[in-house]
Motif scaffolding. Structure first.
Motif, mmCIF file in Angstrom:
data_model
loop_
_atom_site.group_PDB
_atom_site.id
_atom_site.type_symbol
_atom_site.label_atom_id
_atom_site.label_comp_id
_atom_site.label_asym_id
_atom_site.label_seq_id
_atom_site.Cartn_x
_atom_site.Cartn_y
_atom_site.Cartn_z
ATOM 1 N N ASP A 233 0.812 -1.222 0.000
ATOM 2 C CA ASP A 233 0.000 0.000 0.000
ATOM 3 C C ASP A 233 0.844 1.270 0.000
ATOM 4 O OD1 ASP A 233 -2.327 -1.472 -0.044
ATOM 5 O OD2 ASP A 233 -2.580 -1.417 2.137
ATOM 6 N N ASP A 234 1.958 1.269 0.743
ATOM 7 C CA ASP A 234 2.776 2.487 0.808
ATOM 8 C C ASP A 234 3.417 2.816 -0.534
ATOM 9 O OD1 ASP A 234 4.514 0.239 1.168
ATOM 10 O OD2 ASP A 234 6.038 1.561 2.035
ATOM 11 N N LEU A 235 3.730 1.801 -1.320
ATOM 12 C CA LEU A 235 4.311 2.031 -2.646
ATOM 13 C C LEU A 235 3.260 2.615 -3.588
ATOM 14 C CD1 LEU A 235 6.654 1.829 -4.620
ATOM 15 C CD2 LEU A 235 6.036 -0.575 -4.993
ATOM 16 N N VAL A 236 2.055 2.092 -3.545
ATOM 17 C CA VAL A 236 0.975 2.614 -4.390
ATOM 18 C C VAL A 236 0.657 4.059 -3.996
ATOM 19 C CG1 VAL A 236 -1.448 2.350 -5.056
ATOM 20 C CG2 VAL A 236 0.002 0.328 -4.809
ATOM 21 N N LEU B 201 8.591 15.958 -5.364
ATOM 22 C CA LEU B 201 8.695 15.014 -6.476
ATOM 23 C C LEU B 201 9.993 14.213 -6.388
ATOM 24 C CD1 LEU B 201 7.109 14.190 -9.015
ATOM 25 C CD2 LEU B 201 8.474 15.841 -10.278
ATOM 26 N N LEU B 202 11.076 14.877 -6.070
ATOM 27 C CA LEU B 202 12.361 14.192 -5.929
ATOM 28 C C LEU B 202 12.324 13.186 -4.780
ATOM 29 C CD1 LEU B 202 15.290 13.861 -6.793
ATOM 30 C CD2 LEU B 202 15.860 15.744 -5.266
ATOM 31 N N ALA B 203 11.792 13.588 -3.635
ATOM 32 C CA ALA B 203 11.712 12.685 -2.480
ATOM 33 C C ALA B 203 10.833 11.475 -2.788
ATOM 34 C CB ALA B 203 11.173 13.429 -1.265
ATOM 35 N N LEU B 204 9.712 11.697 -3.468
ATOM 36 C CA LEU B 204 8.837 10.581 -3.832
ATOM 37 C C LEU B 204 9.512 9.664 -4.847
ATOM 38 C CD1 LEU B 204 5.470 12.522 -4.071
ATOM 39 C CD2 LEU B 204 6.000 10.685 -2.441
ATOM 40 N N SER B 205 10.230 10.234 -5.787
ATOM 41 C CA SER B 205 10.950 9.431 -6.777
ATOM 42 C C SER B 205 11.960 8.509 -6.103
ATOM 43 C CB SER B 205 11.665 10.330 -7.788
ATOM 44 O OG SER B 205 10.742 11.082 -8.526
ATOM 45 N N VAL B 206 12.677 9.038 -5.135
ATOM 46 C CA VAL B 206 13.665 8.235 -4.398
ATOM 47 C C VAL B 206 12.957 7.138 -3.611
ATOM 48 C CG1 VAL B 206 15.345 8.305 -2.512
ATOM 49 C CG2 VAL B 206 15.393 10.060 -4.301
ATOM 50 N N ARG B 207 11.867 7.493 -2.934
ATOM 51 C CA ARG B 207 11.129 6.503 -2.145
ATOM 52 C C ARG B 207 10.612 5.370 -3.039
ATOM 53 N NH1 ARG B 207 5.961 8.545 0.921
ATOM 54 N NH2 ARG B 207 7.440 10.182 1.441
ATOM 55 N N ILE B 208 10.096 5.715 -4.203
ATOM 56 C CA ILE B 208 9.566 4.700 -5.125
ATOM 57 C C ILE B 208 10.698 3.850 -5.688
ATOM 58 C CG2 ILE B 208 8.437 4.383 -7.366
ATOM 59 C CD1 ILE B 208 6.816 6.995 -6.625
ATOM 60 N N HIS B 209 11.753 4.490 -6.146
ATOM 61 C CA HIS B 209 12.856 3.769 -6.787
ATOM 62 C C HIS B 209 13.538 2.778 -5.849
ATOM 63 C CE1 HIS B 209 16.079 3.053 -9.626
ATOM 64 N NE2 HIS B 209 16.926 3.194 -8.627
ATOM 65 N N TRP B 210 13.714 3.156 -4.590
ATOM 66 C CA TRP B 210 14.449 2.315 -3.645
ATOM 67 C C TRP B 210 13.533 1.488 -2.740
ATOM 68 C CZ3 TRP B 210 19.150 1.292 -4.838
ATOM 69 C CH2 TRP B 210 19.885 2.217 -5.569
ATOM 70 N N HIS B 211 12.270 1.383 -3.057
ATOM 71 C CA HIS B 211 11.350 0.610 -2.228
ATOM 72 C C HIS B 211 11.770 -0.862 -2.238
ATOM 73 C CE1 HIS B 211 7.682 -1.169 -0.670
ATOM 74 N NE2 HIS B 211 7.380 0.047 -0.218
ATOM 75 N N PRO B 212 11.699 -1.536 -1.089
ATOM 76 C CA PRO B 212 12.105 -2.942 -1.006
ATOM 77 C C PRO B 212 11.337 -3.882 -1.942
ATOM 78 C CG PRO B 212 11.781 -2.032 1.195
ATOM 79 C CD PRO B 212 11.341 -0.983 0.212
ATOM 80 N N PHE B 213 10.147 -3.495 -2.371
ATOM 81 C CA PHE B 213 9.378 -4.352 -3.285
ATOM 82 C C PHE B 213 10.163 -4.686 -4.545
ATOM 83 C CE2 PHE B 213 6.657 -4.741 -7.028
ATOM 84 C CZ PHE B 213 5.949 -5.890 -6.700
ATOM 85 N N TRP B 214 10.968 -3.738 -5.038
ATOM 86 C CA TRP B 214 11.676 -3.945 -6.302
ATOM 87 C C TRP B 214 12.764 -5.015 -6.193
ATOM 88 C CZ3 TRP B 214 8.301 -2.313 -9.297
ATOM 89 C CH2 TRP B 214 7.639 -1.119 -9.111
ATOM 90 N N SER B 215 13.137 -5.416 -4.985
ATOM 91 C CA SER B 215 14.139 -6.477 -4.841
ATOM 92 C C SER B 215 13.495 -7.854 -4.671
ATOM 93 C CB SER B 215 15.070 -6.185 -3.659
ATOM 94 O OG SER B 215 14.339 -6.160 -2.458
ATOM 95 N N THR B 216 12.169 -7.933 -4.735
ATOM 96 C CA THR B 216 11.473 -9.215 -4.667
ATOM 97 C C THR B 216 11.304 -9.763 -6.080
ATOM 98 O OG1 THR B 216 9.259 -8.268 -4.828
ATOM 99 C CG2 THR B 216 10.201 -8.469 -2.604
#
Length: 80
Positions: free
Chosen positions: A8-11, A39-54
């Motif tokens: 949910d936090d990623l969405v 926008l920059l802070a959100l981009s970083v949060r989205i890009h480095w979210h742990p979901f992308w390593s699953t």
């Protein structure tokens, strides 16, 4: 179309990213510096979210699906 199990936090972060982009696209937006930083802070949060390593997050289709889901079916200009 494959549906991915996004947290949910990623969405929410992707939805906020879209909202911030729309705010910046307005004619003569107010608080542009604040919006750009957001926008920059959100981009970083989205890009480095742990979901992308699953395993489901490693596919390019997951990124496309996240953007579609966050947009909530809203069409962008130029979309057919």
């Amino acid at each position: 179309m494959e549906r991915f199990p996004f947290p949910d936090d990623l969405v929410r972060a992707q939805q906020e990213w879209h909202d911030t982009c729309r705010a910046l696209a307005l004619p003569r937006p107010r608080r542009t510096t604040e919006l750009r930083r957001r926008l920059l802070a959100l981009s970083v949060r989205i890009h480095w979210h742990p979901f992308w390593s699953t395993p489901p997050g490693r596919t390019p289709a997951a990124q496309v699906d996240l953007r579609r889901r966050a947009r909530g079916g809203r069409r962008t200009e130029g979309a057919a």
